[in-house]
Design a protein around this motif. Structure first.
Motif: not given
Length: 374
Positions: A69-81
């Motif tokens: 299930r680790l292969d299915q994790l969603t990446e939460v990456k912020l845009e430039r702020m």
């Protein structure tokens, strides 16, 4: 020469000596292997597999058979702020407690950046459920509650308003923003308002397991006789959170109105307690809200069988739960306020406030002297 026979004798002696040594070594090796050899398999079972079957493509093939299930994790990456840098040596608030001894944050104005939080929660596509109970005459509060929530509560996020009521025809039709919906849940009524209050835990528990778990990620459980007057956003969300009671945020343990009878399931000794939490504002993930409401319901049921009723009903059991199951976040009194207390200096914003009302007319002889005299 005379050395032939002697030489032959010497050679035979040397050969016998070598043979004896080899025989002894062989016996020792057999003994050692027979005694310790299988333990290598115990120590390194998976490494033996890798050694014997360990071509890279074989390992990859094995991994593809057993997905993680680790292969299915969603990446939460912020845009430039662009936002002000946090200052390690300059805390945003020094006039109030902003973190508990168990390292749970206490949310006050100025202690968070809502833009950063919104960006994170939008990336996760979070869905929030907001529960209210509009039983009997409490349906009169629904319109003000929902209209002010549309203006201030989780603006820009997906929200389900769950309205528990025994009078579905009295629930007004209110236009909602995109991604938000009002769900009417028909439930039974009870003669006593105390019974209505305590039954909330049972109903939230049951709907959490049957419905909410499939529809939302977080649940926020509040009183309906309130209105939103300032922004309430994703800064409140955590695994499980409670809210400081506006009548007791500055009180000591002895001033808390915990249940003090040892025979009650809500009992809290006089030398224990962190804060006094309001029964009208708690929440968290569906799983954690289920645990909380299940505990409270079962404790109430046990007391009822013993002909007991905690002094402040569901609020007493909630405080017992939070004493031994520490919340992961606490909301300050900004998130639950009664304007009858005035406006202390620490209160920079009043986000969710009580609606002035005639309590006797609404629920028959309920008094708020407890709050007025706190």
């Amino acid at each position: 020469m005379t050395t032939t026979a002697n030489g032959r004798d010497c050679g035979q002696k040397i050969s016998l000596k070598k043979l004896s040594i080899l025989l002894i070594c062989g016996v020792f090796a057999f003994f050692a292997f027979s005694r310790y050899g299988w333990k290598v398999q115990e120590w390194y079972p998976k490494y033996r597999y890798i050694i014997f079957c360990g071509e890279e493509k074989s390992l990859n093939a094995t991994a593809s058979i057993i997905p993680s299930r680790l292969d299915q994790l969603t990446e939460v990456k912020l845009e430039r702020m662009l936002y002000p840098k946090p200052e390690t040596l300059k805390p945003p608030r020094t006039d109030v407690l902003t973190i508990t001894p168990w390292l749970a944050p206490i949310v006050w104005n100025g202690t968070y950046n809502i833009d950063v939080l919104n960006a994170q929660f939008h990336k996760r596509g979070v869905r929030v459920g907001l529960t209210i109970f509009a039983i009997k005459k409490y349906t009169v509060f629904v319109q003000t509650f929902v209209e002010t929530a549309e203006k201030f509560f989780m603006v820009g996020h997906k929200v389900n308003y769950y309205v528990f009521t025994d009078r579905p025809n009295d629930i007004p039709n209110i236009t909602l923003a995109e991604g938000r919906q009002l769900v009417v849940l028909i439930v039974p009524s009870y003669q006593r308002w105390q019974e209505v209050s305590m039954r909330r835990m049972e109903m939230i528990r049951d709907f959490s397991s049957q419905r909410f778990i499939n529809e939302v990620d977080y649940l926020v459980c509040v009183d309906v006789d309130m209105r939103f007057s300032d922004e309430v956003g994703v800064e409140i969300l955590s695994d499980v959170f409670g809210t400081l009671h506006p009548g007791f945020y500055g009180a000591g343990r002895q001033g808390f109105t915990y249940e003090r009878r040892p025979e009650s399931q809500a009992f809290i000794p006089g030398d224990e307690g962190d804060f006094y939490y309001a029964g009208g504002y708690f929440g968290g993930t569906i799983e954690e809200v289920y645990k909380l409401t299940n505990f409270c319901h079962n404790a109430m049921r046990t007391d009822r069988e013993n002909k007991l009723e905690a002094v402040w009903h569901d609020e007493s059991y909630l405080n017992k739960y939070f004493l031994y199951h520490k919340p992961t976040k606490i909301l300050s009194v900004e998130y639950l306020w009664d304007n009858g207390f005035g406006v202390p200096d620490i209160l920079k914003r009043r986000r969710f406030v009580a609606v002035p009302k005639n309590h006797n007319a609404i629920r028959n002889k309920r008094s708020i002297r407890r709050l007025r005299n706190a």
